[in-house]
Design an enzyme around this catalytic site. Structure first.
Site, PDB file in Angstrom:
ATOM      1  N   ARG A 234       0.856  -1.181   0.000  1.00  0.00           N
ATOM      2  CA  ARG A 234       0.000   0.000   0.000  1.00  0.00           C
ATOM      3  C   ARG A 234       0.893   1.232   0.000  1.00  0.00           C
ATOM      4  NH1 ARG A 234      -3.227  -2.917  -1.611  1.00  0.00           N
ATOM      5  NH2 ARG A 234      -5.225  -3.520  -0.693  1.00  0.00           N
ATOM      6  N   GLU A 262      -5.333   7.003  -6.375  1.00  0.00           N
ATOM      7  CA  GLU A 262      -5.328   6.319  -7.676  1.00  0.00           C
ATOM      8  C   GLU A 262      -6.573   6.750  -8.443  1.00  0.00           C
ATOM      9  OE1 GLU A 262      -4.983   2.167  -6.614  1.00  0.00           O
ATOM     10  OE2 GLU A 262      -3.003   2.441  -5.768  1.00  0.00           O
ATOM     11  N   HIS A 283      -2.244  -0.675 -10.118  1.00  0.00           N
ATOM     12  CA  HIS A 283      -2.813  -1.518  -9.058  1.00  0.00           C
ATOM     13  C   HIS A 283      -3.368  -2.830  -9.628  1.00  0.00           C
ATOM     14  CE1 HIS A 283      -4.479  -1.259  -4.730  1.00  0.00           C
ATOM     15  NE2 HIS A 283      -4.167  -2.497  -5.051  1.00  0.00           N
TER      16      HIS A 283
HETATM   17  P1  NAD Z   1       0.015 -11.063   5.308  1.00  0.00           P
HETATM   18  O1  NAD Z   1      -0.934 -10.663   6.379  1.00  0.00           O
HETATM   19  O2  NAD Z   1       0.152 -12.497   4.954  1.00  0.00           O
HETATM   20  O3  NAD Z   1       1.485 -10.517   5.689  1.00  0.00           O
HETATM   21  C1  NAD Z   1       1.739  -9.208   6.106  1.00  0.00           C
HETATM   22  C2  NAD Z   1       2.913  -9.225   7.068  1.00  0.00           C
HETATM   23  O4  NAD Z   1       3.303  -7.872   7.344  1.00  0.00           O
HETATM   24  C3  NAD Z   1       2.587  -9.882   8.424  1.00  0.00           C
HETATM   25  O5  NAD Z   1       3.533 -10.893   8.703  1.00  0.00           O
HETATM   26  C4  NAD Z   1       2.661  -8.710   9.400  1.00  0.00           C
HETATM   27  O6  NAD Z   1       3.111  -9.092  10.689  1.00  0.00           O
HETATM   28  C5  NAD Z   1       3.666  -7.812   8.705  1.00  0.00           C
HETATM   29  N1  NAD Z   1       3.648  -6.412   9.142  1.00  0.00           N
HETATM   30  C6  NAD Z   1       2.578  -5.623   9.437  1.00  0.00           C
HETATM   31  N2  NAD Z   1       3.000  -4.386   9.771  1.00  0.00           N
HETATM   32  C7  NAD Z   1       4.347  -4.394   9.664  1.00  0.00           C
HETATM   33  C8  NAD Z   1       5.342  -3.399   9.870  1.00  0.00           C
HETATM   34  N3  NAD Z   1       5.042  -2.152  10.233  1.00  0.00           N
HETATM   35  N4  NAD Z   1       6.642  -3.750   9.686  1.00  0.00           N
HETATM   36  C9  NAD Z   1       6.974  -5.013   9.324  1.00  0.00           C
HETATM   37  N5  NAD Z   1       6.068  -5.987   9.103  1.00  0.00           N
HETATM   38  C10 NAD Z   1       4.772  -5.675   9.281  1.00  0.00           C
HETATM   39  O7  NAD Z   1      -0.383 -10.188   4.038  1.00  0.00           O
HETATM   40  P2  NAD Z   1      -0.150 -10.555   2.481  1.00  0.00           P
HETATM   41  O8  NAD Z   1      -1.263 -11.398   2.003  1.00  0.00           O
HETATM   42  O9  NAD Z   1       1.249 -11.011   2.285  1.00  0.00           O
HETATM   43  O10 NAD Z   1      -0.339  -9.090   1.839  1.00  0.00           O
HETATM   44  C11 NAD Z   1       0.646  -8.089   2.027  1.00  0.00           C
HETATM   45  C12 NAD Z   1       0.198  -6.756   1.437  1.00  0.00           C
HETATM   46  O11 NAD Z   1      -0.010  -6.874   0.039  1.00  0.00           O
HETATM   47  C13 NAD Z   1      -1.113  -6.185   1.995  1.00  0.00           C
HETATM   48  O12 NAD Z   1      -0.917  -4.805   2.288  1.00  0.00           O
HETATM   49  C14 NAD Z   1      -2.087  -6.296   0.865  1.00  0.00           C
HETATM   50  O13 NAD Z   1      -3.062  -5.288   0.923  1.00  0.00           O
HETATM   51  C15 NAD Z   1      -1.168  -6.137  -0.318  1.00  0.00           C
HETATM   52  N6  NAD Z   1      -1.705  -6.682  -1.569  1.00  0.00           N
HETATM   53  C16 NAD Z   1      -1.667  -5.887  -2.668  1.00  0.00           C
HETATM   54  C17 NAD Z   1      -2.121  -6.353  -3.883  1.00  0.00           C
HETATM   55  C18 NAD Z   1      -2.081  -5.473  -5.093  1.00  0.00           C
HETATM   56  O14 NAD Z   1      -3.020  -5.474  -5.860  1.00  0.00           O
HETATM   57  N7  NAD Z   1      -1.007  -4.732  -5.306  1.00  0.00           N
HETATM   58  C19 NAD Z   1      -2.650  -7.660  -3.982  1.00  0.00           C
HETATM   59  C20 NAD Z   1      -2.678  -8.463  -2.848  1.00  0.00           C
HETATM   60  C21 NAD Z   1      -2.200  -7.964  -1.635  1.00  0.00           C
END
Ligand code: NAD
Length: 313
Positions: A234, A262, A283
């Site tokens: 994000r 966006e 995105h």
């Molecule tokens: P997930 O919950 O499996 O993993 C996220 C990790 O980040 C967790 O282990 C959590 O402890 C860690 N975390 C949270 N805050 C933190 C911080 N300040 N410092 C360090 N680590 C921290 O999530 P995921 O499924 O791997 O998704 C990750 C990100 O990807 C999300 O923000 C999601 O919205 C984004 N995403 C984006 C798209 C896109 O279209 N670009 C698609 C899917 C997911």
């Protein structure tokens, strides 16, 4: 309340599977994927279920107008467009689809990684314009990539980077030692250590709606000159104005799938978008046939479970 009184409103584009399955379960589904905020405020009180992706911002006001809301479903993984606190005050259940787009988002991250390292955007643009000039990039093998957020997507990205013979270090706010061991990744003791040692930094953290930037005026100082920063999580994990300053100070490259707005609207954001070392996609992290179908299936399953729990199905 019986299911005939139960109306579902979908306000973003979703896979047909979701609409069909809900209708087959006897629910009334209104599909308005392009509805404006004003229209939504006018009609939200007629619905018990609201289904959104990331376009619809389900803030306090929407939730307050939705006096009959029982469930909000997010067809996707990020919940940052939903005021989950306000929803829980009202006892509104939230369902979503964690994990459904992991592979797609990780694959896009690798695409941005290679595009940034080899300047693919510039090279392709030149080639299309009939200019066949060679431009030099960097090789990834042997370089260090720092993964901030070692969850589902971060872990998958780490595995691919290992296969590229990169050194992988990871940082998370939770204990990731065991998982990191399995993947063969070194755990950074601190964010500072990760930032100081990485040639490439990639963000895979989850963020809430009030999240503070991880990269800000202070933490940008730790980053190596010429580093590549990748963001498919994000935009708010990075302070955009600080990035605009440090991208030149440290000759950074920024490859991202996510913007603060966006499309972008602030001056500094538009400046960043046009910067020669910034590459941006629209995105599209979860935007594959497979991920969209999976998102629809998982969200629908979770929604049906929630409807059963509240006795509607
Ligand atoms: P997930 O919950 O499996 O993993 C996220 C990790 O980040 C967790 O282990 C959590 O402890 C860690 N975390 C949270 N805050 C933190 C911080 N300040 N410092 C360090 N680590 C921290 O999530 P995921 O499924 O791997 O998704 C990750 C990100 O990807 C999300 O923000 C999601 O919205 C984004 N995403 C984006 C798209 C896109 O279209 N670009 C698609 C899917 C997911």
């Amino acid at each position: 309340i019986g299911k005939l009184d139960f109306k579902v409103l979908i306000t973003d584009p979703v896979d047909q599977y979701m609409i069909r399955t809900l209708q087959n379960n006897g629910l009334i589904v209104d599909y308005k994927p392009e509805i404006t905020r004003e229209e939504l405020l006018k009609i939200i009180d007629q619905y018990q279920v609201l289904i959104v992706r990331s376009r619809t911002k389900v803030d306090k006001e929407i939730i307050r107008y939705g006096v009959n809301l029982k469930i909000i479903a997010r067809a996707g993984i990020g919940l940052d467009n939903i005021d989950t606190e306000e929803a829980s005050k009202r006892n509104i259940k939230i369902v979503y689809a964690p994990g459904a787009s992991t592979d797609s988002a990780a694959e896009l991250t690798i695409g941005l990684l290679i595009a940034a390292a080899r300047k693919l955007y510039d090279s392709m643009n030149m080639a299309k314009g009939g200019i066949f000039k060679k431009i030099e990039g960097i090789e990834l093998a042997g370089k260090t990539i720092g993964i901030v957020g070692f969850g589902r997507i971060g872990t998958k990205v780490a595995k691919v980077c290992k296969a590229l013979d990169m050194n992988v270090i990871a940082y998370d706010v939770i204990n990731i030692k065991e998982k990191a061991n399995i993947v063969g990744v070194r755990v950074a003791e601190s964010l500072e250590e990760l930032l100081k040692n990485s040639d490439v930094i990639t963000f895979h953290v989850t963020v809430g709606k009030d999240a503070k930037p991880i990269l800000n005026k202070d933490t940008f100082n730790y980053i190596k000159d010429n580093a590549i920063i990748i963001n498919t999580s994000r935009a708010v994990v990075i302070d955009g104005k600080a990035l605009l300053e440090y991208i030149d100070k440290k000759h950074l490259t920024y490859a991202t799938d996510v913007l603060w707005n966006e499309p972008p609207k602030e001056d500094w954001e538009i400046k960043l978008l046009r910067h020669e070392r910034v590459i941006v996609t629209t995105h599209i992290g979860a935007q594959t046939k497979e991920a969209q179908h999976r998102v629809a299936v998982v969200t629908t399953d979770n929604l049906i479970t929630a409807l059963k729990e509240i006795g509607v199905l």
